[in-house]
Design a protein around this motif. Structure first.
Motif, short mmCIF file in Angstrom:
data_model
loop_
_atom_site.label_atom_id
_atom_site.label_comp_id
_atom_site.label_asym_id
_atom_site.label_seq_id
_atom_site.Cartn_x
_atom_site.Cartn_y
_atom_site.Cartn_z
N VAL A 1 0.87 -1.10 -0.03
CA VAL A 1 -0.10 -0.10 0.04
C VAL A 1 1.09 1.40 -0.27
CG1 VAL A 1 -1.83 1.37 1.22
CG2 VAL A 1 -1.78 -1.30 1.18
N ILE A 2 1.68 1.29 0.87
CA ILE A 2 2.83 2.32 0.72
C ILE A 2 3.39 2.84 -0.51
CG2 ILE A 2 4.92 3.18 2.03
CD1 ILE A 2 2.44 2.79 3.83
N ARG A 3 4.12 1.60 -1.09
CA ARG A 3 4.55 1.85 -2.28
C ARG A 3 3.63 2.38 -3.36
NH1 ARG A 3 8.44 -2.56 -4.82
NH2 ARG A 3 9.34 -1.14 -6.66
N ALA A 4 2.38 1.83 -3.29
CA ALA A 4 1.48 2.32 -4.44
C ALA A 4 0.96 3.73 -4.12
CB ALA A 4 0.27 1.38 -4.26
N TYR B 1 4.26 -1.27 -10.33
CA TYR B 1 4.06 -0.26 -9.51
C TYR B 1 3.77 1.15 -10.20
CZ TYR B 1 4.44 -2.89 -5.25
OH TYR B 1 3.93 -3.80 -4.12
N GLU B 2 4.40 1.58 -10.88
CA GLU B 2 4.44 2.52 -11.85
C GLU B 2 3.27 2.90 -12.35
OE1 GLU B 2 9.04 3.21 -12.89
OE2 GLU B 2 7.72 3.25 -14.64
N LEU C 1 -4.86 -2.76 -6.04
CA LEU C 1 -3.86 -3.92 -5.04
C LEU C 1 -4.69 -5.04 -4.56
CD1 LEU C 1 -2.32 -0.94 -2.85
CD2 LEU C 1 -1.08 -2.49 -4.60
N LEU C 2 -5.90 -4.93 -4.34
CA LEU C 2 -7.00 -5.85 -3.66
C LEU C 2 -7.12 -7.17 -4.83
CD1 LEU C 2 -9.81 -3.59 -2.05
CD2 LEU C 2 -7.90 -5.38 -0.86
N LEU C 3 -7.30 -6.70 -6.08
CA LEU C 3 -7.33 -7.56 -7.19
C LEU C 3 -6.18 -8.39 -7.42
CD1 LEU C 3 -8.81 -8.62 -9.86
CD2 LEU C 3 -7.55 -6.70 -11.02
#
Lengths: 170, 184
Positions: free
Chosen positions: A24-27, A110-111, A125-127
């Motif tokens: 999550v932080i990275r996103a 991530y980008e 992220l959830l997917l």
């Protein structure tokens, strides 16, 4: 609940689910400073949520909801407001990125996630972490059909971007 | 794409400085009182104290203005406590999903906008008019006019500024976020 119990649970969750929080932080945060700021904010909200956790959902589901909610609100300029009230030097560096050789495809992914709006980043992220539409609906509070429409749009966008990347030979 | 994602070793992305983290959480937790709570409790305590002081003064040295002022300030305490009770009751009805928490944040922001408007229009303005009438009645000095008038004007402008520059933009951002979440 005693604070010592709360601290113990917090540490257990941090040990068991740090990968989830890191994703999550990275996103949602890009610079070191932002990542430190957001991580501390997420940890604070996780800590505060512990007395309210009733084990009706899995811990991972609970943590995802807290982390995503915090990240979304943080990214809509909450971070500037909260950081203005805190001495940057006092914040301390809680996170240090490990710069191992990372898969370029993961970096690209991530980008791409970071280009989505705050809500679509959560859903992506959830997917990717294998949550069903039903679970996503329970986390987000919107209908499964609405989740379906958004996921379809996200997948389409990602596929288009993959094709573009492959055709440009990046 | 899924394969790439599944292969990542998420827990190895960062090293956590755990002692700094615990200090940070403690510090933020102790300082993390909600905006609304601070304002409500602050106003309740200050106004209750002022109302009691003025009432005592009026009892010892009968003065209609002190009685009226203490009554007016006492009313604001009742008003603030009523709104606080209503808000807290409403908070317990929000569901614990992302949409529920967003609705709660929007509701709290709308409440604080309404509260600051009521402070300006329903408290500062009537109190300033009240003091103007009192100063005319008592033949106040120019110095007192400037100090009291300046203080009320400054308070009015500050409350108005905070509402326009902070609370209303915050509400707009939260509503935009809700729109992104709920639209298909």
């Amino acid at each position: 609940m005693k604070e010592s119990e709360q601290r113990q649970i917090f540490q257990e969750w941090l040990d068991g689910y740090r990968a989830l929080l890191f994703k999550v932080i990275r996103a949602y945060a890009y610079s070191d400073e932002d990542q430190n700021d957001l991580f501390q904010e997420v940890c604070l909200q996780v800590f505060r949520s512990i007395p309210n956790f009733q084990a009706k959902s899995a811990v991972s589901t609970w943590l995802y909801r807290i982390a995503l909610n915090t990240a979304i609100k943080w990214s809509t300029r909450e971070r500037n407001h909260s950081r203005d009230h805190e001495n940057i030097a006092e914040m301390g560096h809680v996170l240090e990125a490990i710069n191992d050789d990372q898969d370029e495809r993961l970096l690209w992914l991530y980008e791409e996630i970071q280009k989505f709006n705050e809500i679509d980043r959560s859903l992506t992220l959830l997917l990717l972490d294998g949550y069903s539409y039903k679970e996503m609906s329970q986390i987000m509070g919107i209908s499964e059909s609405n989740i379906g429409v958004k996921i379809h749009r996200i997948k389409k966008q990602l596929v288009q971007n993959i094709q573009k990347m492959q055709s440009h030979g990046v | 794409m899924q394969k790439v994602w599944d292969e990542q070793k998420g827990e190895n992305m960062y090293v956590i400085n755990e002692s700094t983290l615990h200090q940070s959480v403690s510090r933020k937790k102790d300082a993390a009182s909600r905006r609304i709570n601070k304002v409500e409790i602050g106003i309740t305590l200050i106004n209750s104290t002022v109302a009691i002081i003025l009432f005592n003064r009026a009892l010892n040295n009968p003065n209609i203005w002190d009685f009226l002022t203490s009554a007016l300030i006492g009313l604001t305490v009742v008003y603030v406590l009523h709104f606080r009770w209503k808000r807290q009751k409403e908070e317990r009805t929000f569901d614990r999903t992302m949409l529920g928490e967003l609705d709660q944040a929007i509701s709290n922001t709308k409440y604080i906008i309404k509260f600051s408007y009521m402070m300006a229009v329903g408290y500062i303005l009537p109190m300033s008019i009240f003091y103007i009438v009192q100063m005319i009645d008592e033949g106040a000095s120019l110095k007192r006019w400037l100090i009291i008038g300046g203080a009320y004007l400054l308070a009015f402008l500050l409350v108005r500024w905070e509402r326009r520059k902070q609370h209303i933009p915050r509400k707009t951002r939260l509503l935009a976020l809700k729109k992104k979440l709920t639209e298909e």
